[in-house]
Design an enzyme around this catalytic site. Structure first.
Site, PDB file in Angstrom:
ATOM      1  N   HIS A 108       0.850  -1.193   0.000  1.00  0.00           N
ATOM      2  CA  HIS A 108       0.000   0.000   0.000  1.00  0.00           C
ATOM      3  C   HIS A 108       0.881   1.237   0.000  1.00  0.00           C
ATOM      4  O   HIS A 108       2.042   1.204   0.403  1.00  0.00           O
ATOM      5  CB  HIS A 108      -0.931   0.013   1.214  1.00  0.00           C
ATOM      6  CG  HIS A 108      -0.191  -0.057   2.494  1.00  0.00           C
ATOM      7  ND1 HIS A 108       0.269  -1.236   3.022  1.00  0.00           N
ATOM      8  CD2 HIS A 108       0.214   0.917   3.335  1.00  0.00           C
ATOM      9  CE1 HIS A 108       0.916  -0.994   4.141  1.00  0.00           C
ATOM     10  NE2 HIS A 108       0.905   0.312   4.361  1.00  0.00           N
ATOM     11  N   HIS A 110       0.708   5.447   1.036  1.00  0.00           N
ATOM     12  CA  HIS A 110      -0.037   6.483   1.766  1.00  0.00           C
ATOM     13  C   HIS A 110      -0.110   7.755   0.923  1.00  0.00           C
ATOM     14  O   HIS A 110       0.927   8.235   0.440  1.00  0.00           O
ATOM     15  CB  HIS A 110       0.667   6.851   3.072  1.00  0.00           C
ATOM     16  CG  HIS A 110       0.754   5.737   4.072  1.00  0.00           C
ATOM     17  ND1 HIS A 110      -0.039   5.680   5.189  1.00  0.00           N
ATOM     18  CD2 HIS A 110       1.539   4.631   4.115  1.00  0.00           C
ATOM     19  CE1 HIS A 110       0.265   4.596   5.890  1.00  0.00           C
ATOM     20  NE2 HIS A 110       1.224   3.937   5.259  1.00  0.00           N
TER      21      HIS A 110
HETATM   22  P1  AMP Z   1       2.309   0.960   7.069  1.00  0.00           P
HETATM   23  O1  AMP Z   1       2.921   1.283   8.414  1.00  0.00           O
HETATM   24  O2  AMP Z   1       2.852   1.781   5.943  1.00  0.00           O
HETATM   25  O3  AMP Z   1       2.362  -0.523   6.801  1.00  0.00           O
HETATM   26  O4  AMP Z   1       0.803   1.419   7.181  1.00  0.00           O
HETATM   27  C1  AMP Z   1      -0.248   0.603   7.588  1.00  0.00           C
HETATM   28  C2  AMP Z   1      -1.436   1.494   7.758  1.00  0.00           C
HETATM   29  O5  AMP Z   1      -2.620   0.711   7.709  1.00  0.00           O
HETATM   30  C3  AMP Z   1      -1.482   2.271   9.084  1.00  0.00           C
HETATM   31  O6  AMP Z   1      -1.403   3.668   8.808  1.00  0.00           O
HETATM   32  C4  AMP Z   1      -2.832   1.867   9.696  1.00  0.00           C
HETATM   33  O7  AMP Z   1      -3.494   2.956  10.299  1.00  0.00           O
HETATM   34  C5  AMP Z   1      -3.597   1.351   8.488  1.00  0.00           C
HETATM   35  N1  AMP Z   1      -4.645   0.378   8.748  1.00  0.00           N
HETATM   36  C6  AMP Z   1      -4.527  -0.776   9.445  1.00  0.00           C
HETATM   37  N2  AMP Z   1      -5.705  -1.445   9.429  1.00  0.00           N
HETATM   38  C7  AMP Z   1      -6.572  -0.702   8.724  1.00  0.00           C
HETATM   39  C8  AMP Z   1      -7.936  -0.845   8.348  1.00  0.00           C
HETATM   40  N3  AMP Z   1      -8.661  -1.914   8.741  1.00  0.00           N
HETATM   41  N4  AMP Z   1      -8.521   0.113   7.609  1.00  0.00           N
HETATM   42  C9  AMP Z   1      -7.809   1.205   7.239  1.00  0.00           C
HETATM   43  N5  AMP Z   1      -6.507   1.395   7.547  1.00  0.00           N
HETATM   44  C10 AMP Z   1      -5.898   0.462   8.286  1.00  0.00           C
END
Ligand code: AMP
Ligand code: ZN
Length: 146
Positions: A108, A110
């Site tokens: 993913h 951001h």
């Molecule tokens: P990363 O640290 O780049 O792997 O980001 C993971 C992101 O996923 C974090 O910013 C979380 O807030 C987000 N996240 C985790 N679970 C969910 C969910 N069910 N829906 C939306 N965002 C999520």
């Protein structure tokens, strides 16, 4: 220390479940290869995640088509974020591997609206090793570039 670490066993990946509609999300957009939804943490209002629909762990696991599709979606979402939230700036962040800051091991990116003095920080310790080192690093990369 990250606030959220997805330790789901394979097959129960949280973003795979979200793509399948098995857990709720605030969806912004989807197409054949990508999905965009609100990050649950909202570092700033309008913080969106753009994910590959297929389970790929990191950037290196995407096909070139998926990589292109993710950036196309991110650009569209960024334009919508600019219109809807009018931030001072927008940062794209994309983490690969725990050491790279990844906490959900399904690719993913951001799309993060930014504001002056919003408290977001990333340590960026410059080394400036000089032109000989740069030439050596570039040579190492050219030798393996595909
Ligand atoms: P990363 O640290 O780049 O792997 O980001 C993971 C992101 O996923 C974090 O910013 C979380 O807030 C987000 N996240 C985790 N679970 C969910 C969910 N069910 N829906 C939306 N965002 C999520
Ligand atoms: Zn997944």
């Amino acid at each position: 220390m990250p606030m959220f670490v997805d330790t789901s066993p394979p097959g129960e990946c949280i973003f795979c479940r979200l793509v399948a509609g098995q857990i709720p999300s605030a969806k912004v957009y989807e197409d054949e290869l990508t999905i965009a939804f609100m990050d649950i943490g909202q570092v700033n209002p309008g913080h969106v995640l753009v994910a590959a629909k297929r389970h790929a762990v990191t950037l290196l696991d995407l096909t070139p088509e998926e990589a292109g599709a993710v950036m196309r979606t991110a650009q569209r979402v960024a334009a919508a974020v600019q219109k809807a939230f009018d931030p001072d700036g927008i940062s794209l962040f994309q983490a690969n591997g725990a050491a790279g800051g990844q906490t959900v091991f399904h690719f993913h990116l951001h799309v993060l609206p930014r504001h002056e003095n919003d408290g977001v920080s990333l340590g960026w310790p410059r080394k400036e090793p000089g032109p000989e080192a740069l030439a050596g690093y570039a040579q190492r990369l050219r030798e393996v570039l595909q």
